[in-house]
Design a protein around this motif. Structure first.
Motif, short mmCIF file in Angstrom:
data_model
loop_
_atom_site.label_atom_id
_atom_site.label_comp_id
_atom_site.label_asym_id
_atom_site.label_seq_id
_atom_site.Cartn_x
_atom_site.Cartn_y
_atom_site.Cartn_z
N ASP A 42 2.66 -10.06 9.43
CA ASP A 42 3.33 -9.31 8.37
C ASP A 42 2.95 -9.84 7.00
O ASP A 42 2.64 -11.02 6.83
CB ASP A 42 4.85 -9.40 8.55
N HIS A 45 6.36 -9.18 0.95
CA HIS A 45 6.60 -7.87 0.35
C HIS A 45 7.89 -7.92 -0.48
O HIS A 45 8.81 -8.67 -0.18
CB HIS A 45 6.75 -6.86 1.51
N THR A 63 6.34 -7.05 5.82
CA THR A 63 6.02 -5.71 6.30
C THR A 63 4.71 -5.70 7.06
O THR A 63 3.75 -6.37 6.67
CB THR A 63 5.95 -4.70 5.13
N PRO A 64 4.63 -4.91 8.15
CA PRO A 64 3.37 -4.80 8.89
C PRO A 64 2.39 -3.83 8.23
O PRO A 64 1.22 -3.77 8.62
CB PRO A 64 3.82 -4.26 10.26
N ASN A 65 2.84 -3.09 7.23
CA ASN A 65 2.02 -2.08 6.56
C ASN A 65 0.96 -2.74 5.68
O ASN A 65 1.28 -3.38 4.68
CB ASN A 65 2.91 -1.16 5.73
N ALA A 66 -0.30 -2.56 6.03
CA ALA A 66 -1.38 -3.21 5.29
C ALA A 66 -1.68 -2.52 3.96
O ALA A 66 -2.35 -3.10 3.10
CB ALA A 66 -2.65 -3.25 6.14
N ASP A 67 -1.22 -1.28 3.78
CA ASP A 67 -1.61 -0.49 2.62
C ASP A 67 -0.54 -0.41 1.53
O ASP A 67 -0.72 0.29 0.54
CB ASP A 67 -1.96 0.94 3.06
N ASP A 68 0.56 -1.10 1.70
CA ASP A 68 1.67 -0.99 0.76
C ASP A 68 1.37 -1.75 -0.53
O ASP A 68 1.10 -2.96 -0.50
CB ASP A 68 2.95 -1.53 1.40
N SER A 71 3.07 -5.21 -1.86
CA SER A 71 2.79 -6.51 -1.25
C SER A 71 1.82 -7.35 -2.08
O SER A 71 1.31 -8.36 -1.59
CB SER A 71 2.23 -6.31 0.17
N GLN A 178 11.36 -3.75 8.53
CA GLN A 178 10.82 -4.89 7.79
C GLN A 178 11.52 -6.18 8.25
O GLN A 178 12.66 -6.16 8.71
CB GLN A 178 10.98 -4.66 6.29
#
Length: 232
Positions: A42, A45, A63-68, A71, A178
């Motif tokens: 993660d 963020h 967060t696991p979202n790489a495109d946010d 972060s 999250q």
């Protein structure tokens, strides 16, 4: 005597080569990047969502979202001794991490975190102006003198001595999915962090170049105008 002089000169040459290469791939003051937890994957963020308990300050999560775009963090010098952009960051240096989107600093203090009851981590301050709770020591996991981009580090909160940590506990609404970020008293794999995609400000002694990752347009304008940049 000639051999001794040659040996001495060669030793000095090796020393300076090691110094150059050790700082070449180091993190530098002013660089903007994402931090990935080595246990979970993660990313560190934050967002304009306040805690409903504890300090009530802006929440910090994983967060696991790489495109946010929320972060991205910029490393800055200590409030007591700021650093010049492009300066390589030595191990055991004290730094601040500035959240690019909301312009607050990564912060901790003696409040309990909401899920694990560890020490709360928040984002605090206005336009990067905060307090002593924004100070973090870079604890390296290698024998180099610098925080290297390829190596994981721990970030130790200076005031309380605890480590930036991903507890594994997961939030529900409004930040469902999250993970909780807290500070923890012991060093383990959940408080190892490694830099990911971002804009790396090259030391001024290196050749001029400018390359970026795909998300560079979402970065701070100040980083975009710096002359020494490279893709992380």
């Amino acid at each position: 005597m000639l051999n001794m002089n040659c040996l001495l000169q060669w030793s000095i040459f090796i020393f300076f080569c090691q110094l150059v290469f050790s700082s070449k791939d180091s993190m530098t003051c002013g660089s903007t990047f994402k931090l990935v937890n080595q246990q979970s994957g993660d990313r560190l963020h934050s967002h304009d969502v306040k805690y409903g308990s504890g300090s009530g300050q802006q929440s910090v999560t994983g967060t696991p979202n790489a495109d946010d775009v929320n972060s991205y963090w910029q490393v800055r010098g200590d409030i007591r001794n700021d650093c010049e952009r492009g300066t390589p960051i030595k191990c055991d240096s004290v730094v601040r991490l500035f959240h690019v989107t909301t312009r607050r600093n990564l912060h901790s203090h003696n409040y309990q975190s909401p899920l694990s009851n560890n020490q709360e981590v928040s984002a605090y301050g206005e336009d990067g102006v905060g307090d002593e709770g924004d100070r973090w020591k870079v604890v390296c996991t290698n024998t180099n003198d610098y925080w290297l981009r390829a190596d994981p580090v721990r970030l130790q909160h200076v005031v309380t001595g605890k480590y930036l940590h991903l507890s594994g506990d997961t939030y529900g609404r409004p930040i469902q999915g999250q993970k909780e970020i807290s500070c923890y008293s012991h060093a383990n794999r959940r408080n190892l962090w490694k830099v990911d995609a971002g804009v790396y400000i090259r030391p001024s002694t290196e050749p001029l170049s400018s390359t970026r990752d795909d998300n560079s347009n979402s970065r701070s304008q100040s980083a975009a105008t710096d002359r020494f940049e490279d893709e992380l």
